[in-house]
Every structure is written in structure tokens, then in C-alpha cells.
Design an enzyme around this catalytic site. Structure first.
Site, short mmCIF file in Angstrom:
data_model
loop_
_atom_site.label_atom_id
_atom_site.label_comp_id
_atom_site.label_asym_id
_atom_site.label_seq_id
_atom_site.Cartn_x
_atom_site.Cartn_y
_atom_site.Cartn_z
N HIS A 323 0.71 -1.22 -0.03
CA HIS A 323 0.08 0.02 0.08
C HIS A 323 0.85 1.19 0.04
CE1 HIS A 323 -3.10 2.72 1.20
NE2 HIS A 323 -3.99 1.69 0.74
N ASP A 379 -7.89 -5.57 0.28
CA ASP A 379 -8.32 -5.99 -0.95
C ASP A 379 -7.94 -7.62 -1.00
OD1 ASP A 379 -9.90 -4.25 -2.16
OD2 ASP A 379 -8.02 -3.21 -2.97
N1 CMC Z 1 4.18 -7.56 -4.93
C1 CMC Z 1 5.33 -7.54 -5.03
N2 CMC Z 1 6.15 -6.42 -4.86
C2 CMC Z 1 5.67 -5.36 -4.38
C3 CMC Z 1 4.36 -5.18 -4.32
C4 CMC Z 1 3.56 -6.32 -4.43
N3 CMC Z 1 2.24 -6.22 -4.28
N4 CMC Z 1 4.05 -3.75 -4.32
C5 CMC Z 1 5.18 -3.22 -3.97
N5 CMC Z 1 6.23 -4.22 -4.27
C6 CMC Z 1 7.49 -3.90 -4.47
C7 CMC Z 1 8.10 -3.02 -5.69
O1 CMC Z 1 8.35 -4.02 -6.86
C8 CMC Z 1 9.12 -2.25 -5.24
O2 CMC Z 1 10.26 -3.01 -5.02
P1 CMC Z 1 11.79 -2.27 -5.32
O3 CMC Z 1 12.04 -1.34 -4.31
O4 CMC Z 1 12.74 -3.59 -5.22
O5 CMC Z 1 11.49 -1.66 -6.67
C9 CMC Z 1 8.70 -1.73 -3.76
O6 CMC Z 1 7.94 -3.00 -3.40
C10 CMC Z 1 8.08 -0.51 -3.67
O7 CMC Z 1 6.78 -0.53 -4.69
P2 CMC Z 1 6.14 0.83 -5.07
O8 CMC Z 1 5.79 0.35 -6.60
O9 CMC Z 1 7.44 1.92 -5.14
O10 CMC Z 1 4.79 1.01 -4.00
P3 CMC Z 1 3.79 1.97 -4.27
O11 CMC Z 1 3.42 2.78 -2.86
O12 CMC Z 1 4.00 2.79 -5.46
O13 CMC Z 1 2.65 1.11 -4.59
C11 CMC Z 1 0.63 -0.44 -4.66
C12 CMC Z 1 1.51 0.70 -3.98
C13 CMC Z 1 -0.42 -0.46 -3.93
C14 CMC Z 1 0.29 0.08 -5.96
C15 CMC Z 1 1.59 -1.62 -4.79
O14 CMC Z 1 1.91 -2.16 -3.60
C16 CMC Z 1 0.84 -2.52 -5.54
O15 CMC Z 1 1.12 -2.63 -6.97
N6 CMC Z 1 0.22 -3.44 -5.02
C17 CMC Z 1 -0.65 -4.67 -5.84
C18 CMC Z 1 -1.86 -4.12 -6.07
C19 CMC Z 1 -2.94 -3.86 -4.95
O16 CMC Z 1 -3.13 -4.85 -4.18
N7 CMC Z 1 -3.50 -2.83 -4.84
C20 CMC Z 1 -4.43 -2.50 -3.64
C21 CMC Z 1 -4.17 -1.27 -2.98
S1 CMC Z 1 -5.20 -1.10 -1.61
C22 CMC Z 1 -6.80 -0.65 -1.91
C23 CMC Z 1 -6.86 0.52 -2.83
O17 CMC Z 1 -6.17 1.67 -2.46
O18 CMC Z 1 -7.53 0.58 -3.86
#
Ligand code: CMC
Length: 456
Positions: A323, A379
């Protein structure tokens, strides 16, 4: 400590900034603008930093709003490190246990819990605006049988704006009020109609004798019975899930509603923008993506290999994990997990749930996820609950949208009443060509293409 005249915030010190290009020093106040101790500096205070008078001045660069507060808000508070979520100061755990969804919707909008009289008239007004114009049915019939319900919901909510032209009078409190009531009342009806359309079933009209959640379930599931009686465990679960999803401060879809609403368009159009944003798999679409991921894994024994794929960056992300704000367990996920246990006691544990439990256990014990602070989000388990209630996968995000409408509307109204807000209009860093002269690359001088018909 002094009070800033322009923001009403307390000045708790200042940044002394030296521009090494010019050697000039600047003072930028640090403002403590929030009740929970948030500190900020105004991006506009940096504009004075420039090398010459004809320069635009220093901007901040913050793609994806990683460290930018776009508004002040008194609605929802999140502490992502501590796993805290509160609506108007009330912990989400208490609201989930004790409140109803419509009580929560009132709280989000008005800032205080309703008294009995306020609640009764709020529920009455919402109940008696659940019907939609008959033309909406014709409109829905235009969608193909396999249209995604989020596309249908987004378009039909946008279309409602054409039925209520006075809704554009957003500065009129009466108009705002009736639009808010209409949206809270009609979004469940439209959502249920979208469901019935995909199933090829006749639309079921609202039943004003039922509660908000019961009526929604009736419009979704009623067949030939004269009165629909929903499973009480499912009613309770959906009420709690609606409360958990009702608001989440400045997330992607709420930001979309605020940004679109800042042009002073009507709230039906602004909420349609929120639904469009919510549809994406990185936002509300994640609960649908979790179930697809579980289906792809297929068997609990495939979990370790899947986790390795995620870590290697070859496969997809672990959906339902991570998140932007929560860097510990999402407090909503804790409540949802408990709810899932209660539901599965009734419906039984299946292979998909076993896969989910194994995924969670594997990720919580794996350094890749632990070091990146990736915990289950709301989720992760909601999809499994929705499926056990027999909702089709494509419908999960629609359920999220029904609940989030309450938060979108509260945030939309707060934005409109905030004197500091203007039309949302970010700056950019231009990276394209400098000025150059036009020289056609086409064969004939003015580039008149020969018209031809393309296949669709
Ligand atoms: N699985 C594997 N690796 C992950 C994931 C994941 N779900 N989420 C983040 N990472 C890794 C990412 O690859 C990165 O690694 P590195 O530093 O080695 O490059 C690190 O963690 C930081 O990720 P980020 O993309 O910079 O984090 P963010 O804050 O931009 O993304 C997020 C947040 C929710 C988009 C992301 O965690 C994600 O894609 N999660 C899966 C989708 C999901 O479950 N979304 C629902 C969110 S909650 C409900 C809502 O808000 O609607």
C-alpha cells in the site's frame, strides 16, 4: 511560534535555503497545519527562488504525489506506519463494530454522528430516492451482455447528470444536498441493474421497506419471491465492508473526484471520474485481481513457486499486498480477515481460501516482503468474501464503488467549501523540442490524406 495569516497554520520554524547558483538565501516557513502534527512547506514559497527576474521560479517535482499534500481535510486520518485509520476521529474498528453504513456516510459528510432525528430523515431521504428514471434501463440495454459492470456503472452515473441539469448549481447548498442524496440512493440501484444486465435477468426495483444493504441485495438477487430475505450474516458482512471502504483520504479515485470537481462540474460527473479511477487494478480493481491470481496459482502446493516468481519480478505483483500509505498491516485487512473467518464458518473453506492463507503466511515470513513493508491490504480477503456471497469476480470493484461514493461526496463537498481550493492544475517540466519550423513530411504540400473507410 506565530500564526501564518494566509493559512491559519502555526509557524513552527523555517527552512533556510541557499541557492548555490546565485548565493542568495531564502527563508521558507515550516507550517504545522494538521491536528496530528503534519508539517509542510508551501510549494508556492519556493517560487521566489530564481536566478533572474524574468525566470518562472523554482517548482517542486513530485510525480504521483509521493510527498505533496493537495488539500487540508478533516475527514479521514491515516497513520500508515502505525496502521491507524479513523473517520472524523473515530477508529475504523469501532465504526465497523457499532455503526451502520448510512450513519458512517452522514459522519463523513457532516463531521459528527447523527442524532436519531437526523439519522431517520437521512435514511428516509436516501431510501425514497433509490428509483432511477426508466430511460436508464433503455440506456443499460445498449451495453453488450459481457460489458464490464464498472464500465457500465461509470457511464450510467455520468449519464445521471443529464437527468438532473440543476445539479450543476453546486454553490447552492440545497442542490448539493439533493445531489448527494440522489447519488447515495441511486448508485446501489445502478450497480444492481448492471449486475442484472450481465446476467440477462430482469431489473428489480428498489424495495423501500428494506435497509440500504438489504435493498441492495434484493435488487441483485431477488427472483420470483414477493419479498427478498437476505442471509443476515451476508447483510452484516456487507454493511461492515461498506463502512471499511467508505473513505480513505486522498487515494487515487478521491483525488480524481476532487480534481474533476474542482472545475465546478456537477457531482454526478465528478463521481463518474472517481469510478473510472477506482476501476484500475492498482486501486479498487485489486480485489478482482487477487481472485484471478489465486485462480492462476490453482493449488496450495504452487504457492512457493509463485512467490519466487513475484520476487524475481518475472510474474505479476502479489496482488492484495502493499500500500502506498500503510507500511504495516492495513487495519481494514485485520477486520476483513475476522469477517472472512465468520463467513467461511457458514460457507466452508475451499481451495482458494487455502491458497490465500498460504500466500499470506509465505509473504509475511519472507524477507522480500518484510523488508519492503508489504502487508496484506483490504483487498486481499474481500474478494474471497464477495465470492462466497456468490458475487461474480467482475462485480467486486462495483461493491467498492457503492461504498466509496459516501467518501467521494464528503470529500467533494469539503473541496468546494474550502476557500483555498481552486481548479486543480498541476505544473509540468517540459522535456520536448525547443521551438522549430514546420516542414511537412507528407508527399503532397498540405498533407491532404485521401479519405478511406477503416474497418472497426
Ligand atoms: N508484490 C510484490 N512486490 C511489490 C508489491 C506487491 N504487491 N507492491 C510493491 N512491491 C515492491 C515493488 O516492486 C518495489 O520493489 P523495489 O523497491 O525492489 O523496486 C517496492 O515494493 C515498492 O513498490 P512501489 O511500487 O514503489 O510502491 P507504491 O507505493 O508505489 O505502490 C501499490 C503501492 C498498492 C500500487 C503496490 O503495492 C501494488 O501494486 N500492490 C498490488 C496491488 C494492490 O493490491 N492494490 C490495492 C491497494 S489497497 C486498495 C486501494 O487503495 O484501492
Amino acid at each position: 511560534m506565530s500564526k501564518s495569516e494566509s493559512t491559519g497554520a502555526t509557524d513552527t520554524g523555517a527552512l533556510e535555503i541557499k541557492d548555490t547558483r546565485t548565493g542568495k538565501m531564502y527563508t521558507v516557513p515550516i507550517l504545522e497545519a494538521g491536528t496530528e502534527g503534519d508539517t509542510t512547506a508551501r510549494a508556492m514559497d519556493l517560487r521566489q527562488i530564481k536566478q533572474s527576474d524574468d525566470e518562472f521560479g523554482l517548482m517542486t517535482y513530485d510525480p504521483a504525489f509521493m510527498n505533496t499534500a493537495s488539500c487540508k481535510s478533516a475527514i479521514t486520518f491515516i497513520d500508515g506506519d502505525k496502521g491507524i485509520l479513523r473517520y472524523r476521529g473515530y477508529p475504523i474498528e469501532q465504526l465497523a463494530e457499532k455503526a451502520t453504513f448510512l450513519e458512517t456516510a452522514w459522519l463523513l459528510r457532516k463531521g459528527e454522528l447523527p442524532n436519531q432525528q437526523e439519522y431517520d430523515s437521512w435514511v428516509h431521504d436516501i431510501t425514497f430516492h433509490t428509483y432511477v428514471h426508466e430511460n436508464v434501463k433503455g440506456f443499460l440495454q445498449g451495453f453488450r451482455y459481457d460489458a464490464h459492470p464498472m464500465s457500465m456503472l461509470c457511464s450510467t452515473v455520468a449519464a445521471l447528470s443529464s437527468f438532473y441539469p440543476d445539479a450543476k448549481n453546486i454553490q447552492d447548498p440545497e442542490e448539493r444536498n439533493i445531489s448527494i442524496i440522489r447519488l447515495l440512493a441511486k448508485v446501489p440501484t445502478l450497480a444492481a441493474f448492471c449486475y442484472r444486465h450481465t446476467k440477462g435477468l430482469p431489473f428489480i426495483y428498489p424495495d423501500n421497506d428494506l435497509s440500504y444493504v438489504e435493498n441492495f441485495l434484493s435488487m441483485v438477487a431477488r427472483m420470483s419471491e414477493p419479498k427478498y430475505e437476505a442471509n443476515p450474516t451476508f447483510v452484516k458482512a456487507l454493511e461492515v465492508l461498506f463502512i471499511l471502504h467508505a473513505d480513505h483520504e486522498q487515494n487515487c479515485s478521491t483525488n480524481a473526484v476532487r480534481a474533476v470537481g474542482s472545475s465546478h462540474v456537477d457531482p454526478f460527473s465528478a463521481v463518474a471520474a472517481g469510478i473510472a479511477a477506482l476501476y484500475g487494478p492498482l486501486h479498487g480493481g485489486a480485489n478482482e485481481a487477487v481472485l484471478r491470481m489465486i485462480k492462476e496459482i490453482g493449488d496450495p502446493k504452487n504457492v512457493p513457486a509463485f512467490i519466487e516468481e513475484v520476487k524475481g519480478g518475472k510474474g505479476s505483483r502479489l496482488m492484495g499486498f502493499g500500500h502506498r500509505v500503510y507500511k504495516s498491516y492495513d487495519p481494514r485487512a485485520k477486520i476483513v480477515k475476522k469477517l472472512a473467518d465468520e463467513i467461511f464458518k457458514e460457507t466452508g473453506i475451499d481451495k482458494d481460501l487455502e491458497i490465500a492463507l498460504k500466500l499470506e503466511e509465505a509473504a509475511l515470513n519472507d524477507d522480500y516482503f518484510v523488508s519492503r513493508k508489504l502487508y496484506p491490504n483490504v483487498d486481499f480477503y474481500t474478494g474471497l468474501i464477495y465470492r462466497s456471497m456468490a458475487f461474480p469476480t467482475e462485480f467486486f470493484t462495483v461493491l467498492f464503488a457503492v461504498a466509496r461514493t459516501a467518501g467521494w461526496l464528503a470529500q467533494w463537498e469539503e473541496m468546494l467549501l474550502d476557500k483555498e481550493q481552486k481548479i486543480a492544475r498541476p505544473r509540468q517540466i517540459y522535456t520536448g523540442h525547443p521551438e522549430r519550423s514546420f516542414a511537412s513530411q507528407l508527399g503532397n504540400a498540405r498533407g491532404n490524406a485521401i479519405p478511406h473507410v477503416r474497418s472497426t
